[in-house]
Structures are given as structure tokens and as C-alpha cells.
Design an enzyme around this catalytic site. Structure first.
Site, PDB file in Angstrom:
ATOM      1  N   ASP A  12       0.287  -1.102  -0.050  1.00 25.36           N
ATOM      2  CA  ASP A  12       0.194   0.024  -0.171  1.00 25.36           C
ATOM      3  C   ASP A  12       0.610   0.956  -0.023  1.00 25.36           C
ATOM      4  OD1 ASP A  12      -2.646   1.516   0.524  1.00 25.36           O
ATOM      5  OD2 ASP A  12      -1.427   2.191   1.999  1.00 25.36           O
ATOM      6  N   ASP A  14      -0.009   4.637   1.114  1.00 26.63           N
ATOM      7  CA  ASP A  14      -0.372   6.201   2.165  1.00 26.63           C
ATOM      8  C   ASP A  14      -0.352   5.302   3.621  1.00 26.63           C
ATOM      9  OD1 ASP A  14      -0.253   7.972   0.285  1.00 26.63           O
ATOM     10  OD2 ASP A  14      -2.208   7.526  -0.591  1.00 26.63           O
TER      11      ASP A  14
END
Length: 231
Positions: A12, A14
Site C-alpha cells: 500500500d 499511504d
């Protein structure tokens, strides 16, 4: 704990590659200021819809901005922004987010180079826009480490659906069970589990260990600890 043999690591963005609060709080405050156009009541309504504390410049852990897409954020505030901003709202959010200053939790280039040196294929699956993701990775000097970068607008259903993750595995030519999904939210981990991947949680987002542990094979303080657990 050592994980099963892996051939790829899917990150991922953020809250994982970049510390969420340090990277996004300033952007969110600026967005609210811009969209409210000096109207304090409008600013407060926007902040409440996005679950953002303007005084503290901090997200509530339940904020839909944390794991959601920019389209979802736009839908939440569309009725609250001035009429002349409605048509270009999504574009404004995407373009402004691409300029946000990302703050990594650890030095990223040596970490990612070390993982690649082990023969691992690296990728990014983010609910941010694909162009924003590329902009942030380039600005951080790490874009070259990733074989595939997928966003919510890359043609897959966003997380927590597994589609983006399965898309990465297919592009990499690897079985999903040989891929680790690394993320900071339950969206990441639910997607990883549904895709049949190894699920690794990190605590550089807004969720704590208690929230993530039930969905993770392993919980780490940050991605800097990954090399210690990958065989």
C-alpha cells in the site's frame, strides 16, 4: 516470525510506504481551507464530513479519507462545496494530492533495493489515483523499484476488494499465495486475505495493532522490519 517463501511484495502507499499523518494532514487542512473559501461554517462542515480536526490538524482514525478513494471523498463533500467547484472537485483533489509532500517512515531506497536484491518483485496497490502514486514515488526517488503501480483508477475495484491485488499477481505472472500484501489498514488486509496473499500490517497509518492484528499474519512497527521476516 518468518513468513512462507515469497516471490513478491505488494505495498500500500499511504500509511505504509509513507507515514500517513505526517504526509496527509497538511494537505487535508489546505484542501478544506481552499474549498471553504473563507466560510468558517463551511470549513467546519467539510471537516466533520471528512472527520478531520482542523484545530489539531489531525485525522480521526475513522476518517473515510484514510483508506478510501478520492472519488469517495469527493462524494462525501460534493454537497458542501461552492457550486462553482462541484464540476471539477475530483480533478482538484487528484491534482492537489499529487503535490502533497510524502514523509517516509524509514529510508526507502536502500530498503527497497535490498528486497529486490533478494529476487522479489515489488509493486504498489493504492486507493489513491495512479498518477498521484507515480508522482509521489518519483518525488521520493523510488519509482524504479516497482514493477507495477496500481491505483483506484487503474481499472480494478478498489480495496478492500481483492481485484487490484489479483491484477498485480497476474501482471507479475505469480500465484497470489507467493505475494505479501503490506498495508496499514483493514482495507489492505481484507483485500490481501481475499486474494489469498500473505498479509502484513504496519503501524505507520492511523490504525493500531489491536485493529489490525485479527486480519494479519504479522504486525510490524514499519516496513523497515520486513527484511528480518522474509526468508
Amino acid at each position: 516470525m518468518h513468513l512462507p517463501p515469497l516471490r513478491a511484495v505488494l505495498f500500500d502507499k499511504d500509511g505504509t510506504l509513507f507515514d500517513f499523518a505526517a504526509s496527509w494532514a497538511g494537505w487535508m487542512g489546505a484542501v478544506i481551507d481552499t474549498l471553504s473559501e473563507g466560510d468558517l461554517a463551511r470549513a467546519e462542515a467539510l471537516a466533520q464530513a471528512l472527520r478531520f480536526d482542523r484545530a489539531a490538524q489531525a485525522f480521526d482514525p475513522s476518517s473515510p479519507v484514510i483508506a478510501g478513494t478520492l472519488d469517495e471523498s469527493a462524494a462525501l463533500i460534493r454537497a458542501l462545496v461552492p457550486a462553482h467547484r462541484v464540476a471539477g472537485l475530483e480533478r482538484y483533489l487528484i491534482e492537489s494530492s499529487a503535490k502533497a509532500q510524502m514523509v517516509p517512515p524509514v529510508p526507502l531506497d536502500p530498503l527497497l533495493a535490498g528486497l529486490r536484491a533478494r529476487g522479489l518483485v515489488l509493486g504498489v496497490a493504492t486507493n489513491d489515483a495512479q498518477d498521484s502514486a507515480h508522482a509521489h514515488l518519483h518525488a521520493a526517488g523510488i519509482a524504479g523499484h516497482f514493477a507495477h503501480v496500481l491505483g483506484f483508477d487503474s481499472g480494478y475495484t478498489p480495496k478492500p476488494a481483492p481485484d487490484m491485488l489479483l491484477g498485480f499477481a497476474a501482471r507479475a505472472g505469480l500465484p497470489p499465495e507467493s505475494v505479501a500484501m503490506v498495508g496499514d489498514s483493514t482495507h489492505d488486509l481484507l483485500a490481501g486475505r481475499a486474494a489469498g496473499m500473505v498479509c502484513i500490517a504496519v503501524l505507520t497509518g492511523m490504525a493500531d495493532e489491536a485493529a489490525l492484528a485479527p486480519y494479519a499474519d504479522l504486525v510490524l512497527p514499519d516496513i523497515g522490519h520486513l527484511p528480518d521476516h522474509i526468508a
